[in-house]
Design an enzyme around this catalytic site. Structure first.
Site, PDB file in Angstrom:
ATOM      1  CD  GLU A   8      -2.617   1.344   0.070  1.00 31.57           C
ATOM      2  OE1 GLU A   8      -3.304   0.438  -0.402  1.00 31.57           O
ATOM      3  OE2 GLU A   8      -2.503   2.458  -0.496  1.00 31.57           O
ATOM      4  CG  PHE A   9       2.612   2.573  -2.936  1.00 37.17           C
ATOM      5  CD1 PHE A   9       3.980   2.643  -2.713  1.00 37.17           C
ATOM      6  CD2 PHE A   9       2.103   1.477  -3.603  1.00 37.17           C
ATOM      7  CE1 PHE A   9       4.829   1.647  -3.160  1.00 37.17           C
ATOM      8  CE2 PHE A   9       2.948   0.455  -4.054  1.00 37.17           C
ATOM      9  CZ  PHE A   9       4.314   0.547  -3.831  1.00 37.17           C
ATOM     10  CE  LYS A  50       0.860  11.749  -0.679  1.00 35.32           C
ATOM     11  NZ  LYS A  50       0.354  11.020  -1.836  1.00 35.32           N
ATOM     12  CD  GLU A  51      -0.168   7.373   9.153  1.00 34.86           C
ATOM     13  OE1 GLU A  51      -0.021   8.264  10.007  1.00 34.86           O
ATOM     14  OE2 GLU A  51       0.256   6.216   9.293  1.00 34.86           O
ATOM     15  CE1 TYR A  89       8.960  22.506   0.578  1.00 34.29           C
ATOM     16  CE2 TYR A  89       8.451  20.378  -0.428  1.00 34.29           C
ATOM     17  CZ  TYR A  89       8.324  21.747  -0.400  1.00 34.29           C
ATOM     18  OH  TYR A  89       7.565  22.380  -1.357  1.00 34.29           O
ATOM     19  N   GLY A 127       9.828  10.953  10.336  1.00 38.71           N
ATOM     20  CA  GLY A 127       9.352  10.033  11.378  1.00 38.71           C
ATOM     21  C   GLY A 127       8.224   9.206  10.804  1.00 38.71           C
ATOM     22  CB  CYS A 176       5.971   4.086   6.496  1.00 32.46           C
ATOM     23  SG  CYS A 176       4.284   3.481   6.622  1.00 32.46           S
TER      24      CYS A 176
END
Ligand code: NAD
Length: 437
Positions: free
Chosen positions: A154-155, A157-158, A257, A263, A266
């Site tokens: 799964e890719f 993003k939270e 960036y 953190g 993942c």
């Protein structure tokens, strides 16, 4: 089609809900009874934009259900996705105990063909272990039942998980049978009606793709942090350097960036696990070892700046922290730089006042009463000697500087995400430092 999703965390709950949204009948399974009880009442365990509405809508429509018993739903489903956690083991390798627990429960209870798909991030070779665990249980029962395994990393993003799942850049699927490929095609086609971007491959390559992707992104971040630290020493500005190199189409603008370290649930664990997989295969991932080392150092960089400013005299200072989550739009604090910083500040004798728009409850659960939980971002600043910004939530972007100045004891701002304008802040009378300028 009816499917089960085992593990109702960030990945499982989002995947299950999004599959329900396109019309699949989904049952979400978790061993955490409280979580399932709450979900049945419409209480969502995580903060993820857009998720709550979607869960409520699909639950109401009867397409999304919750249970603690995987065993009881196996006869009704065609596909079982496993999205349980794979935390780092003591030596940094991925701990597969939950993944294999699920496999054994399936083998011990299945009565008909099933496609068993691993969605968790797992090292190469795990699908084979899952297959063996299921087969062992079937052998114990003395039954012959056909099944397939597949890998579908799964890719999402939270913070943007629902959109990522509903409109993925691509879907990676590792299969070893045509039947499995057909089932996966059927499930993913509705998400990709205009442009079918499912990349089918062999299972080990699919398993490796996920680690390679996260390791590449972590590498870009650590590389830019290294460049930022050097920029400070030579009088360059990392934000300008970023614009300069990001405009090169071979490089691209994303994940460039500089900041106070990556953190989350993942990157840290996946980088560690890939280093370990290499070690187990007699190979050394030198680049990734450096990526980790740079990140560990970077998590302490704001503390070093604070310590330098106060010339090592931090005892009794009051420090305000804006942002606790490892990134905006989530309440997830796993491996967040804020945790490292809070430890360092408390060890140096500081009083710490914290504020985060979403993760105050999570922080209370993790930290107890060792810090002061502010009512809002300005309350955090009351009588503080410095403000440290750790998570670039939108609401921190344009604060009322006048109010801030009045609230603080000392006008020191240390920006770990480079969201403010150095010239403006210095003109306003603040002592302002960011990363790489
Ligand atoms: N969080 C992310 O952004 C993200 C993105 C991509 C991939 N992943 C990967 O997906 C996997 C899941 O991550 P997550 O963040 O959703 O984890 P999580 O910790 O939020 O959720 C895992 C859930 O699994 C449940 N569980 C554990 N053992 C179980 C069992 N035997 N039966 C049923 N439920 C069980 C736990 O109670 C928990 O609710 C990990 O491998 C992670 O690396 C995570």
């Amino acid at each position: 089609m009816k499917i089960a999703i085992v593990g109702t965390g960030y990945v499982g709950l989002v995947s299950g809900t999004c599959f329900a949204e396109i019309g699949v009948n989904v049952v979400c399974v978790d061993t955490d009874e409280k979580k399932i009880e709450n979900l049945k009442k419409g209480i969502i365990p995580i903060y993820e934009p857009g998720l709550e509405d979607m869960v409520l809508r699909n639950t109401k429509a009867g397409r999304l259900n919750f249970t603690t018993s995987l065993k009881e739903c196996l006869d009704d489903v065609d596909v079982v996705f496993s999205a349980v956690g794979t935390p780092p083991d003591e030596d940094g390798s991925a701990d597969l105990k939950y993944v294999l627990q699920v496999a054994r429960t399936i083998g011990a209870n299945m009565n008909k063909y099933l496609l068993v798909v691993t969605k968790s991030t797992v090292p190469v070779g795990t699908a084979k272990k899952v297959k063996d665990a299921i087969q062992e249980e079937l052998d114990k029962r003395g039954v012959k039942i056909e099944f397939d395994v597949a890998s579908n990393p799964e890719f999402l993003k939270e913070g943007n998980a629902v959109d990522d799942f509903m409109s993925p850049d691509r879907v990676v699927v590792g299969v070893e049978s045509e039947r499995a490929q057909k089932l996966m095609t059927k499930l993913y086609k509705p998400f990709l009606l205009n442009n079918f971007r499912v990349i089918f491959m062999d299972i080990p390559s699919a398993e490796m793709t996920k680690y390679a992707a996260n390791s590449m992104l972590a590498t870009r971040i650590s590389f830019m942090n290294d460049i930022a630290n050097l920029c400070e020493l030579v009088g360059a500005n990392v934000n300008m350097v970023r614009s300069g190199i990001g405009s090169d189409t071979r490089i691209g603008r994303k994940f460039l960036y500089a900041g106070c370290g990556y953190g989350g649930s993942c990157f840290p664990k996946d980088v560690k696990a890939l280093i370990k997989t290499a070690e187990q295969n007699g190979y050394e991932m030198r680049v990734l070892k450096a990526v980790e080392e740079v990140n560990e150092r970077q998590k302490g960089i704001l503390f070093d700046k604070l310590n330098d400013y106060f010339k090592g005299d931090l005892k009794g200072k009051t420090i305000a922290l804006w942002g606790l989550a490892f990134k905006p739009e989530t309440d997830d604090m796993r491996e967040a730089p804020s945790l490292v910083l809070i430890d360092k500040l408390l060890a140096a004798g500081c009083n710490v006042r914290v504020y985060d728009p979403a993760s105050m409850e999570e922080a209370k659960r993790r930290l107890g009463d060792i810090v002061y939980y502010a009512k809002d971002m300005y309350d955090a600043l009351l009588d503080s000697d410095a403000l440290m910004l750790l998570t670039e939530w939108k609401e921190f972007r344009l604060p009322a500087w006048g109010v801030i100045k009045k609230a603080m004891n000392n006008n020191v701002i240390l920006d770990g995400r480079n969201i403010y304008d150095i010239k403006e802040l210095r003109e306003l009378g603040f002592v302002y430092h960011c990363i790489g300028e």
